[in-house]
Design an enzyme around this catalytic site. Structure first.
Site, PDB file in Angstrom:
ATOM      1  N   LYS A  74       0.839  -1.204   0.000  1.00 54.43           N
ATOM      2  CA  LYS A  74       0.000   0.000   0.000  1.00 54.43           C
ATOM      3  C   LYS A  74       0.872   1.251   0.000  1.00 54.43           C
ATOM      4  CE  LYS A  74      -4.102  -1.974   2.109  1.00 54.43           C
ATOM      5  NZ  LYS A  74      -3.565  -3.266   2.619  1.00 54.43           N
ATOM      6  N   ARG A 152     -10.539  18.911  19.708  1.00 57.63           N
ATOM      7  CA  ARG A 152      -9.574  18.804  20.790  1.00 57.63           C
ATOM      8  C   ARG A 152      -9.328  20.183  21.383  1.00 57.63           C
ATOM      9  NH1 ARG A 152      -7.122  13.929  20.751  1.00 57.63           N
ATOM     10  NH2 ARG A 152      -5.271  14.679  21.853  1.00 57.63           N
ATOM     11  N   ARG A 187       1.223  13.099  28.983  1.00 59.76           N
ATOM     12  CA  ARG A 187       2.211  12.749  27.966  1.00 59.76           C
ATOM     13  C   ARG A 187       2.761  13.983  27.261  1.00 59.76           C
ATOM     14  NH1 ARG A 187      -1.756   9.345  26.412  1.00 59.76           N
ATOM     15  NH2 ARG A 187      -1.759  10.160  24.275  1.00 59.76           N
TER      16      ARG A 187
END
Ligand code: DCP
Ligand code: MG
Ligand code: MN
Length: 348
Positions: A74, A152, A187
């Site tokens: 791909k 977000r 994070r």
């Protein structure tokens, strides 16, 4: 082919990322067995985002972790043609509709399928109850705040809601509570999909945090931070509890609604919970897999030894086993033989 496709992010493989990400999203929306395909593409996409050099050859593609025969094919098709024919076959009209439906909180592959089969094609159809479709309360809220929930928030907004409102409200109820902001925020991500908050308390003085959640939710409803509750699965005031809702910056014109999650956990589980709730999900999967290979079992409560599972239903545990580490992240890393990783290093 590549230079003219490279773009916005400055990543020389962005044009490949865009195609594979669309394929991942379609697999995710389809669900069922395709879920596993989506997980593989998530891992591949992460490798591609880290890569500084453009992929030019099949060997370049194969050098990436998680890339095997089919994915390499791909990638090379995209490199050579700028397109991926597979997308055309995956982009079926029903799936595109179901993808939109799955932007509603509480709607996954199966529910979206049910709505589609009932004859709904648009969000308006769902609002109108076309085909007798009825949204539950959480789904109605999910539909009403569709745009907000699917965008977000900047990291700074999560930080402000947490440090100005959530943490002080909790500390006001009990100054000894430990309140941490977790997930993508811990994070170090520049944007957050929601605000994940973990709460626990050292019981050394004979008191526990049991009963805190109900009082905290009331305080945050009263000061206008929490606007809607989505779900409180289980008992809210036990030693362990979960909450999902919506919040926003109070007294702020046009403040968007943001997803808020609480995880209340026993003190003795705090290391394992910290690790679980920091994520990301792919990293967690990897650590669980590692634990299983060593004969252990890892979850948000701890690392366990001697767990016996039902051979015909592996996810069913026949006993709880013995906890061998749960109070600190460091000891769990150590026992699993993984060098300690800082939160921002924890990605699949
Ligand atoms: N988690 C997990 N597996 C899941 C869901 C969650 O291991 N299926 C863990 C890892 C996540 C953490 O819980 O990092 C928080 O879940 P979120 O869904 O809030 O994910 P993030 O905070 O990582 O990302 P986002 O910014 O999209 O919220
Ligand atoms: Mg999160
Ligand atoms: Mn969350």
């Amino acid at each position: 082919a590549f230079p003219e496709f490279a773009n916005k992010t400055g990543n020389p493989n962005q044009y490949i990322i865009d195609k594979l990400e669309e394929l991942k999203n379609l697999h995710e929306a389809r669900g069922g067995e395709d879920k596993w395909r989506a997980i593989t593409y998530t891992k591949v996409l992460r490798q591609l985002r880290l890569l500084k050099e453009p992929i030019r050859t099949r060997a370049d593609a194969f050098r990436l972790k998680h890339v095997a025969e089919k994915t390499a094919n791909k990638i090379m098709e995209i490199v050579k043609t700028g397109d991926l024919r597979r997308l055309k076959y995956e982009r079926t009209p029903d799936l595109l509709v179901r993808q939109v439906f799955q932007g509603i909180y509480g709607v996954g592959p199966d529910v979206s399928q049910r709505f589609y089969l009932a004859g709904c094609r648009t969000l308006q159809d769902l609002a109108d109850g076309v085909g007798g479709v009825k949204l539950n309360e959480a789904q109605q809220i999910g539909l009403k705040y569709y745009e907000d929930i699917n965008s977000r928030m900047p990291r700074a907004e999560a930080e402000e809601i947490f440090t100005k409102y959530i943490q002080p409200a909790a500390r006001k109820i009990d100054s000894k509570l430990e309140v941490h902001i977790m997930g993508s925020f811990r994070r170090g991500k520049p944007t957050c999909g929601d605000i994940d908050v973990m709460i626990t308390r050292d019981p050394a003085d004979g008191k526990t945090h049991e009963g805190i959640l109900t009082r905290l939710l009331k305080a945050l409803h009263d000061n206008g931070v929490i606007t809607e509750d989505l779900a409180i699965p289980g008992e809210p005031d036990g030693e362990e509890a979960i909450y999902r809702g919506l919040c926003r910056l109070p007294n702020t014109p046009n403040a968007q609604r943001r997803r808020l999650d609480f995880l209340v956990i026993p003190w003795k589980c705090r290391g394992a919970a910290l690790m679980y709730y920091t994520g990301d999900d792919i990293f967690n999967r990897k650590m669980r897999f590692k634990a299983n290979r060593m004969g252990y079992s890892l979850n948000q409560r701890g690392l366990f030894d001697g767990v016996v599972r039902n051979p015909s239903n592996w996810s069913e545990k026949l006993n709880q086993g013995n906890v061998i580490a749960s109070e600190s992240e460091e000891e769990i890393f150590k026992i699993l033989g993984v060098p300690f990783l800082l939160p921002h290093q924890r990605a699949g």
